[in-house]
Every structure is written in C-alpha cells, then in structure tokens.
Write an enzyme that holds these catalytic residues in place. Structure first.
Site, short mmCIF file in Angstrom:
data_model
loop_
_atom_site.label_atom_id
_atom_site.label_comp_id
_atom_site.label_asym_id
_atom_site.label_seq_id
_atom_site.Cartn_x
_atom_site.Cartn_y
_atom_site.Cartn_z
N HIS A 41 0.84 -1.20 0.00
CA HIS A 41 0.00 0.00 0.00
C HIS A 41 0.87 1.25 0.00
O HIS A 41 2.10 1.15 0.03
CB HIS A 41 -0.98 -0.01 1.18
CG HIS A 41 -0.33 -0.06 2.53
ND1 HIS A 41 0.34 1.00 3.11
CD2 HIS A 41 -0.26 -1.07 3.45
CE1 HIS A 41 0.77 0.66 4.31
NE2 HIS A 41 0.43 -0.60 4.54
N CYS A 49 2.95 -4.68 6.66
CA CYS A 49 2.82 -4.69 5.20
C CYS A 49 4.11 -4.16 4.56
O CYS A 49 5.08 -3.87 5.24
CB CYS A 49 1.66 -3.80 4.78
SG CYS A 49 0.04 -4.37 5.34
#
Length: 180
Positions: free
Chosen positions: A128, A140
């Site tokens: 992201h 992430c």
C-alpha cells in the site's frame, strides 16, 4: 523493492523502488500483531482501494467503501479474509482492518497465510502507499503512491506475478527453488 521478470530460467532486472517494511522488520516466523513483514514467496492477489482504479491496471480491482473489512481476529472464522459487512464490525470481530483506510487509496493483496489459513500466523498483508519514506508499516510493504500505481500497472495477471520478501540469502533460495 526490486522488480524482475523471469523469461525461461533467467531473471531480468527491471527497476528499483524505495519501500518500507513493518516496524519490527522482517520475520521468518510471522505472528499476528508482531509488526513484522513476513518473508517468503507469495502470489499477488487482487487490487483494491477507495480511489478509482488507475488507468492501465490489468488486475482485478475492487473499489472499497465503509463495508469492506479484512479480519485479523484469530478467534474468528473470518480470520485473514476479506469480508463485506453492513453491521457493526466491533460486535462481530475483536480486530479488523477497514479497507477504505487512508493508506489504502490503492493497494495490492499479498496472498500470505491463505492455503491453509493458520490462526495467529498473521493477516492483512498488503502493498500500500506509505505515510512517509521512513515510517514503517504494521507488517505490510509500502511504496510512494506514484511508485505503487506504476507497480500496479506493470503487474500482468497473465504472468502469475509473485512477490519475494526476505534477506538477500533467503530471496536467492526462494528464487532458486521457484518453478518457471
């Protein structure tokens, strides 16, 4: 992040993007909530975001809203799954990600811990956009918005793209053991 294409048995370097990982770095033994990015080779999943699908993206893209969640409650049957739910999420799960989160204007699912789903092994691992080039994620991988969109356009679902996360030695091992 380094991008490569494989033709036959040869890997060709394409380009590099600055990226950030989880606040606890990389993990070979990822656990739910540890703040680490899991190492290994994973398939690239669908793309999503509250932003409009960027022109040129060839992969499936879901425009998210306030009813899209990724469940990271290990006690739930919905653990590590994308769920569309119109009720009160706090009454259904102890922990969840809202997929219309500010960092998920555009995002890519990293297909980690899917087959089978192992409780407490980690969930909701995405590529992201970053907050800043020095702010780590909760586990992430993150890129600048412009590089994330360029990556989304570059990925070709027909080629069955994969992501390899790790140390130089673990990456070499994963690539050596990967099938063509």
């Amino acid at each position: 992040m380094r991008l490569y294409e494989k033709t036959g048995n040869k890997w060709k370097f394409i380009k590099t993007y600055p990226a950030v990982t989880g606040k606890s770095g990389l993990s070979f033994t990822k656990k739910e909530g540890d703040g680490a990015t899991p190492t290994g080779m994973y398939e690239i999943g669908r793309m999503f975001g509250y932003g409009k699908k960027p022109a040129g993206v060839r992969t499936s893209y879901t425009a998210t809203n306030q009813f899209h969640y990724w469940v990271d409650d290990p006690k739930s049957a919905d653990y590590n799954k994308w769920i569309y739910y119109r009720g009160n999420p706090a009454s259904r799960w102890k922990s969840f990600e809202r997929l219309n989160h500010e960092l998920y204007k555009h995002a890519i699912v990293i297909r980690y811990n899917e087959n089978p789903i192992v409780k407490n092994a980690g969930s909701a691992i995405f590529l992201h956009r970053w907050r800043t080039s020095t702010t780590p994620t909760a586990g992430c991988l993150a890129l600048s918005e412009s590089h994330l969109i360029a990556l989304m356009k570059w990925l070709d679902p027909v080629q069955s793209p994969k992501i390899v996360i790790g140390t130089p030695d673990s990456i070499r091992s994963d690539l050596k053991n990967s099938s063509p």
